[in-house]
Enzyme design. Structure first.
Site, PDB file in Angstrom:
ATOM      1  N   ASP A 277      49.085  40.394 -12.792  1.00 12.33           N
ATOM      2  CA  ASP A 277      48.925  38.982 -13.149  1.00 12.33           C
ATOM      3  C   ASP A 277      50.176  38.115 -13.027  1.00 12.33           C
ATOM      4  O   ASP A 277      50.133  37.036 -12.469  1.00 12.33           O
ATOM      5  CB  ASP A 277      48.428  38.870 -14.598  1.00 12.33           C
TER       6      ASP A 277
ATOM      7  N   GLU B 180      50.135  51.134 -22.327  1.00  8.74           N
ATOM      8  CA  GLU B 180      49.651  50.333 -21.198  1.00  8.74           C
ATOM      9  C   GLU B 180      50.670  50.376 -20.059  1.00  8.74           C
ATOM     10  O   GLU B 180      50.311  50.489 -18.896  1.00  8.74           O
ATOM     11  CB  GLU B 180      49.417  48.893 -21.656  1.00  8.74           C
TER      12      GLU B 180
HETATM   13  C1  DGY Z   1      44.166  39.688 -18.838  1.00  7.27           C
HETATM   14  O1  DGY Z   1      43.378  39.013 -19.484  1.00  7.27           O
HETATM   15  O2  DGY Z   1      45.298  39.965 -19.180  1.00  7.27           O
HETATM   16  C2  DGY Z   1      43.693  40.323 -17.621  1.00  7.27           C
HETATM   17  O3  DGY Z   1      44.698  40.920 -16.901  1.00  7.27           O
HETATM   18  C3  DGY Z   1      42.885  39.418 -16.760  1.00  7.27           C
HETATM   19  O4  DGY Z   1      42.013  40.262 -16.119  1.00  7.27           O
END
Ligand code: DGY
Length: 424
Positions: A162, A388
């Site tokens: 992201d 994570e």
């Molecule tokens: C989040 O909401 O962090 C996700 O990566 C989007 O899919």
């Protein structure tokens, strides 16, 4: 069996919500596309029937046009933003309208090979292959309309990475205005220093608003997109998935083999064109500005997972990165000014990327790099649990914990998977 393997299996079982596995409780309370593909491979190491269910539940979210959205909202939860009301896709079950790296065909091939019940494996795969064919056809038609050999992503979330610093320049063009009120939930679960910034979220949601206004129509989304990038990771993952789909098609849909083969040839050439000699790495391309995104991220190694690139040269680049980091593979080169060891995709190590890179380096004959990555991944998980992601400098776990895909990779690395018997 060791306790680590039991612990990894327990994480998957605890995150099981009835045939699908949430990435982790609260922070990600639905089914995510590429998470589920890795998780299915993890399940297949000890429960192939459950692995097939994971894949089938993901396919419940597939649209008529072939896309497989990045989130399937099987059951309501109020711990995540943006929920189904923001997406407004009118799909049943509710889904988002964007996609994620297409690992699925690779997972199906792996589950097919791992399933000891051959009749079940044949039957399930035969039923799933048509959905994979429709999905890959969607990628090429919707995201490479000019037939360049590279598909575009239209939202940073589609990369799964992201807030990669590679997206800083193209994302800066996206306005921060939104019609949707932003009510972040993630920063209530995880230290905000480990998550994307407020400004990133404004732009992420601006894009969601724009595509919702385009009715989630693939052609209108592509035309309206202020963010349009040939992500090297998505393209490498799709090319690898095409190879796995070809292997499945030869057995289950032979008439499709030629079309897949043609796509593979086109993608190999185009992906090779993303090589940057000065960086010793592949770089994503900004399709709006028509320029390479000159930031060194772990995505740039992923063509090796797709059988593209000079493994020895990539291994040398990795060795250079690792003079500044204790653990492979940081998501951003530690020498980059944008490197942040704890902030999501701007530096931390991710087990799924490591697994793909280790497999790719091994296949390229770069055995020492593959082993280093595997050893570091196991050391990180052994030291910090199924986090994570991990700080590449200290090895500390970060983000959410008891994460499904980290547990899945621990299972894959432990080598407990059943032997390949399927042959596809
Ligand atoms: C989040 O909401 O962090 C996700 O990566 C989007 O899919």
């Amino acid at each position: 069996m060791t306790t680590d393997i039991d612990a990894a299996r327990e994480v998957l079982a605890a995150n099981d919500r009835g045939g699908y596995t949430v990435p982790t409780a609260r922070l990600y309370p639905f089914q995510w596309n590429w998470d589920s593909a890795f998780v299915a491979m993890g399940w297949a190491s000890f429960d192939a029937a459950r692995a097939w269910r994971e894949i089938e539940r993901l396919l419940e979210g597939q649209w008529e046009d072939g896309r497989i959205p990045h989130i399937i909202f099987h059951a309501p939860a109020d711990t995540y933003f943006p929920g189904p009301d923001v997406w407004g896709t009118h799909h049943a079950p509710p889904t988002s309208g964007i996609v994620q790296p297409p690992v699925l065909a690779t997972a199906v091939r792996a589950v097919f090979a791992a399933d000891p019940d051959r009749a079940r494996a044949e039957g399930r795969t035969a039923a799933i292959v048509p959905a994979l064919l429709r999905n890959h056809a969607w990628w090429h038609a919707a995201r490479d309309p000019l037939v360049t050999g590279l598909v575009a992503i239209l939202h940073p979330w589609e990369s799964g990475m992201d807030n990669s610093p590679a997206w800083d320049a193209p994302l800066a063009r996206v306005p921060t205005t939104t019609t949707t009120a932003i009510v972040r939930r993630d920063t209530g679960h995880v230290d905000p220093q480990m998550r994307p910034r407020a400004e990133d979220y404004q732009r992420f949601i601006h894009l969601v608003d724009a595509y919702r206004a385009a009715g989630w129509d693939a052609g209108r989304m592509y035309a309206a997109a202020p963010f349009r990038v040939a992500d090297v990771a998505t393209n490498a993952i799709l090319l690898r998935a095409e190879r796995d789909l070809l292997s499945l098609a030869e057995r289950f849909a032979p008439a499709q083999s030629r079309a897949i083969d043609e796509r593979i040839v086109r993608m190999e050439r185009a992906l090779g064109g993303l090589w940057n000699e000065a960086r010793g790495l592949f770089l994503s391309r900004d399709l709006v500005a028509g320029a390479a995104l000159d930031v060194a991220t772990s995505a740039g190694f992923l063509p090796v997972w797709a059988g593209v690139g000079d493994g020895a040269h990539l291994a040398a680049t990795l060795a250079r990165w690792l003079t500044h980091a204790r653990f492979a593979v940081p998501s951003t080169d530690p020498a980059e000014p944008s490197f942040e060891p704890l902030r999501y995709w701007r530096g931390p190590v991710w087990a799924v990327v490591n697994w793909m890179l280790a497999e790719g380096f091994a296949a390229a004959g770069e055995v020492a790099s593959a082993q280093r990555i595997r050893n570091d991944t196991q050391a990180l998980i052994g030291g910090a649990g199924f986090a994570e992601y991990f700080d590449p400098l200290t090895g500390a776990g970060a983000g959410g914990n008891r994460f499904s895909w980290t547990a899945a990779i621990a299972l894959l690395l432990s080598g407990t998977s059943r032997p390949h018997r399927g042959g596809a």
